[in-house]
Write an enzyme that holds these catalytic residues in place. Structure first.
Site, short mmCIF file in Angstrom:
data_model
loop_
_atom_site.label_atom_id
_atom_site.label_comp_id
_atom_site.label_asym_id
_atom_site.label_seq_id
_atom_site.Cartn_x
_atom_site.Cartn_y
_atom_site.Cartn_z
N TRP A 1 -2.76 -2.90 -1.81
CA TRP A 1 -2.30 -4.28 -1.92
C TRP A 1 -3.26 -5.06 -1.03
CZ3 TRP A 1 -0.13 -8.38 0.88
CH2 TRP A 1 0.64 -9.29 0.15
N ARG B 1 6.32 -0.38 -4.66
CA ARG B 1 5.99 -1.02 -3.39
C ARG B 1 5.07 -2.23 -3.58
NH1 ARG B 1 6.76 2.40 1.10
NH2 ARG B 1 5.05 1.44 2.24
N ASN C 1 -2.91 2.52 5.17
CA ASN C 1 -1.95 1.43 5.00
C ASN C 1 -1.86 0.74 6.36
OD1 ASN C 1 0.22 -0.23 4.56
ND2 ASN C 1 1.72 1.40 4.24
N GLY C 2 -2.04 -0.59 6.38
CA GLY C 2 -1.99 -1.32 7.65
C GLY C 2 -3.21 -2.21 7.77
N LYS D 1 15.96 -15.07 -5.74
CA LYS D 1 15.96 -14.06 -6.81
C LYS D 1 15.30 -14.62 -8.06
CE LYS D 1 16.49 -11.17 -5.11
NZ LYS D 1 16.80 -10.95 -3.74
N GLU E 1 11.35 -15.12 -7.60
CA GLU E 1 10.46 -13.98 -7.38
C GLU E 1 10.23 -13.12 -8.62
OE1 GLU E 1 11.74 -11.14 -4.41
OE2 GLU E 1 13.82 -11.57 -4.85
N CYS F 1 0.80 -1.23 0.00
CA CYS F 1 0.00 0.00 0.00
C CYS F 1 0.84 1.29 0.00
CB CYS F 1 -0.94 0.06 1.20
SG CYS F 1 -2.18 -1.22 1.20
N HIS G 1 20.18 -36.29 0.17
CA HIS G 1 19.25 -36.80 1.18
C HIS G 1 17.80 -36.68 0.71
CE1 HIS G 1 22.46 -37.40 4.07
NE2 HIS G 1 22.95 -36.24 3.63
N LYS H 1 7.07 -4.49 -2.03
CA LYS H 1 8.45 -4.18 -1.66
C LYS H 1 8.63 -4.20 -0.14
CE LYS H 1 12.69 -2.78 -2.17
NZ LYS H 1 13.62 -3.90 -2.41
C1 F6R Z 1 13.45 -10.35 -1.89
C2 F6R Z 1 13.02 -9.31 -0.99
C3 F6R Z 1 12.32 -9.69 0.25
C4 F6R Z 1 12.77 -8.81 1.43
C5 F6R Z 1 11.93 -9.10 2.68
C6 F6R Z 1 12.40 -8.28 3.85
O1 F6R Z 1 14.13 -9.85 -2.98
O2 F6R Z 1 13.19 -8.15 -1.25
O3 F6R Z 1 12.50 -11.04 0.55
O4 F6R Z 1 14.12 -9.05 1.66
O5 F6R Z 1 10.59 -8.83 2.41
O6 F6R Z 1 12.30 -6.91 3.56
P1 F6R Z 1 13.10 -5.84 4.39
O7 F6R Z 1 14.56 -6.06 4.07
O8 F6R Z 1 12.61 -4.52 3.90
O9 F6R Z 1 12.82 -6.10 5.82
#
Ligand code: F6R
Length: 613
Positions: free
Chosen positions: A74, A27, A100-101, A490, A493, A2, A509, A608
């Site tokens: 979101w 975001r 937001n929240g 990476k 996602e 959001c 295993h 994000k």
């Molecule tokens: C992956 C990614 C997420 C963040 C996670 C924590 O590329 O960006 O896995 O690392 O959501 O976010 P922060 O670092 O903002 O606490």
């Protein structure tokens, strides 16, 4: 997750709000909306990208005026739909709100408001808050917001306006991020600074349970007043934003992710600047200096984070045990917060986070603080919740990270955690010479990274060969096991390819059963203490028809007889190798996503900054 933008001033609000929403697109969101007041309240909401909202508004008359709110949603409560998008409104009093929240007690509040005759048109918790403010409105929007928020349990950053008070914008926060930009006769409020920096660099943040009333008088002069929910005045600290507009623009790059991968050498030079002296084997970390004694005497470190930050935290654990010889463990914050953990005396918790707003990380941090741990933040965003709530910390200084897939924040986190560990190691028993040698290597990481980035085209070509495969393995050992996890994360996602990261030896295993003809297996096989063991694991994959892509150390010719394709990284000591070995994996993921035709910076379903559970 959001995005909030709000404007009050002397200019047309609509273009400022739409531009702000575009800045917040990274975001993550699924719908968008806007409200403006010019005599009467007007609201428009659409599903999909901000461009859809923009197109819709182009066809509509109105939406003028110099006060307004806008939002990217979101979905948390209720499906993705126009009626669930924000702003939510109460037409009786002409009140509109963005949020937001999550409001935890929304069901009980909704029941109460229904009994009072309110009719709801959405399934959201936010509409309940809009109605509650309206119910309590008695000609003073600020008081209505304070009174309503006293009844609310949960997390919120909100902006509210009212048709009856056209020169007033009320904003408040608890748990979710909100920044107020103070310009020349105008205010721009947003979830993060990227939507503000084009207008002003003077900002303030609210603490939890605080409200700001932003006002504009008949002459166009602006003032603000901040208070607690009980209307006790508070004075916020106005600070200067520390980044420039160019840092959040694409420049010559096609995606923010690629831009951020490529700017890692420059960013890490900032991380290092003024903090290390190779000659004296000395590290200066002003943000933790006051707590140096507690850190040296700590019995245990608990590192926590989510996603990429969790992978960086794992490396922090390895550094602390290997270099500083102190017990350390890493846990997902989402597990730690509910696990009823035992916190022994002299425990230090390190919260690792790019945004500094991740709800689980923040909650785990609070839980361990309550239990007596000293709290450190390894955070990128200055002034974020985690940086404000920790006892001490070290900022990454890698600049704003816009790409949803975290890259430069990861290497920044790893570098800071290496510095913190060396800081403690040096003060416990590491010799000046050994510390000096490691700091010398750390300082050379940026230039070594530049050599890896030159291979981007080669990595893209290799990627073309495998990009249609739907299942990949990422394998590493020791310091490069977290790198294998990060490489897999990476890829999945942004490319939506199924990828699993694991310790290379774990494969036999069970997961080895997955290997079939042509399955790509990426091995982090740099020259380290476990090199020979990794070669054995490579053989196990090759003999079952898997295709091996190896990240190897420059000069290693032998690897070519084991691997189908090789990405080389310069030699470096084993603990610092993740700072280099991760780079080819970041490039691989970015190229794979582009080759598969995906929007690298707006991956599906992802946000994000994850500010909800
Ligand atoms: C992956 C990614 C997420 C963040 C996670 C924590 O590329 O960006 O896995 O690392 O959501 O976010 P922060 O670092 O903002 O606490």
């Amino acid at each position: 997750m959001c995005g909030i933008v709000a404007y009050l001033g002397h200019r047309e609000a609509k273009p400022i709000l739409l531009e702000g929403l575009k800045r917040l697109e990274y975001r993550g969101y699924d719908s968008a909306g806007i409200a403006t007041v010019n005599g009467k309240l007007e609201v428009c909401r659409t599903v999909g990208r901000v461009s859809v909202l923009e197109d819709t508004l182009r066809k509509l008359p109105g939406f003028h005026g110099s006060i307004g709110l806008a939002h990217t949603r979101w979905a948390t409560h209720g499906e993705v739909s126009e009626r669930n998008a924000h702003p939510h409104r109460d037409d009786k009093r002409g009140i509109a709100l963005i949020h937001n929240g999550t409001i935890e007690n929304y069901a009980a509040l909704k029941q109460y408001l229904r009994e009072k005759g309110h009719v709801f048109t959405s399934e959201t918790d936010t509409e309940v808050l809009a109605m509650l403010i309206s119910e309590l409105y008695d000609g003073d929007l600020e008081a209505a917001v304070q009174n309503a928020l006293r009844e609310v349990r949960g997390a919120y950053a909100i902006a509210v306006l009212c048709e009856k008070e056209q020169g007033v914008l009320v904003v408040a926060r608890k748990g979710s991020p909100l920044i107020v930009g103070v310009g020349d006769r105008e205010f721009v409020v947003a979830s993060d600074a990227s939507a503000i920096v084009a207008h002003t660099t003077q900002v303030f943040e609210l603490d939890d349970y605080q409200v700001a009333k932003l006002s504009r008088d008949a002459k166009g002069e602006t003032t603000f007043r901040t208070s607690t929910l009980d209307n006790v005045p508070v004075t916020p600290k106005i600070r200067q934003l520390e980044f420039e507009l160019e840092q959040i623009e694409l420049g010559s790059h096609e995606t923010f992710m690629m831009k951020e991968i490529c700017e890692q050498p420059r960013c890490l030079r900032m991380t290092l600047q003024g903090r290390v002296s190779e000659r004296e084997g000395r590290i200066v970390l002003g943000g933790i200096a006051e707590h140096a004694r507690e850190l040296i005497r700590a019995r245990q470190f608990v590192l926590t984070g989510q996603g990429t930050a969790y992978h960086a935290a794992m490396l922090g654990e390895y550094f602390l045990e290997d270099l500083a010889k102190v017990s350390a463990k890493t846990e997902y914050a989402s597990e730690l917060r509910y696990r009823n953990p035992v916190v022994v005396d002299n425990t230090v918790v390190i919260a690792v986070s790019q945004s500094g707003e991740t709800a689980d990380t923040l909650a785990a941090l609070r839980e361990l603080k309550e239990r007596g741990a000293l709290t450190l933040g390894v955070v990128n965003v200055v002034g974020s919740s985690i940086s404000r709530e920790t006892d001490a910390g070290v900022y990454l200084r890698v600049g704003p990270e816009i790409g949803v897939a975290s890259t430069k924040a990861f290497t920044g986190q790893v570098m800071v955690l290496a510095m913190v560990s060396l800081y403690i190691a040096r003060r416990r028993f590491m010799s000046m010479d050994t510390a000096g040698e490691m700091l010398g290597e750390l300082s050379r990481v940026p230039e070594l990274m530049e050599r890896i980035l030159e291979q981007s085209n080669h990595i893209r070509k290799v990627c073309e060969k495998y990009v249609d495969r739907e299942n990949w393995l990422f394998l590493g050992r020791g310091y490069n096991y977290p790198v294998a996890l990060e490489g897999a994360l990476k890829l999945k996602e942004i490319s939506y390819i199924h990828a699993e990261g694991m310790p290379a030896a774990e494969m036999k295993h069970g997961p080895i059963a997955l290997i079939n003809d042509g399955m790509p297996a990426v091995f982090v096989a740099n020259k380290g203490p476990q090199y020979d063991k990794v070669m054995l694991n490579i053989e196990q994959v090759r003999s079952r028809g898997g295709r091996v892509i190896a990240v190897a150390t420059e000069g290693d010719q032998e690897i070519k007889s084991y691997a189908d394709d090789v990405f080389y990284v310069p030699p470096i000591s084993d603990p610092l190798s993740p700072l280099l070995t991760v780079v080819p994996l970041q490039l691989l993921a970015c190229h794979a996503a582009v080759l598969r035709g995906h929007d690298v910076d707006k991956p599906r379903n992802l946000a994000k900054s994850v500010t909800v559970e």
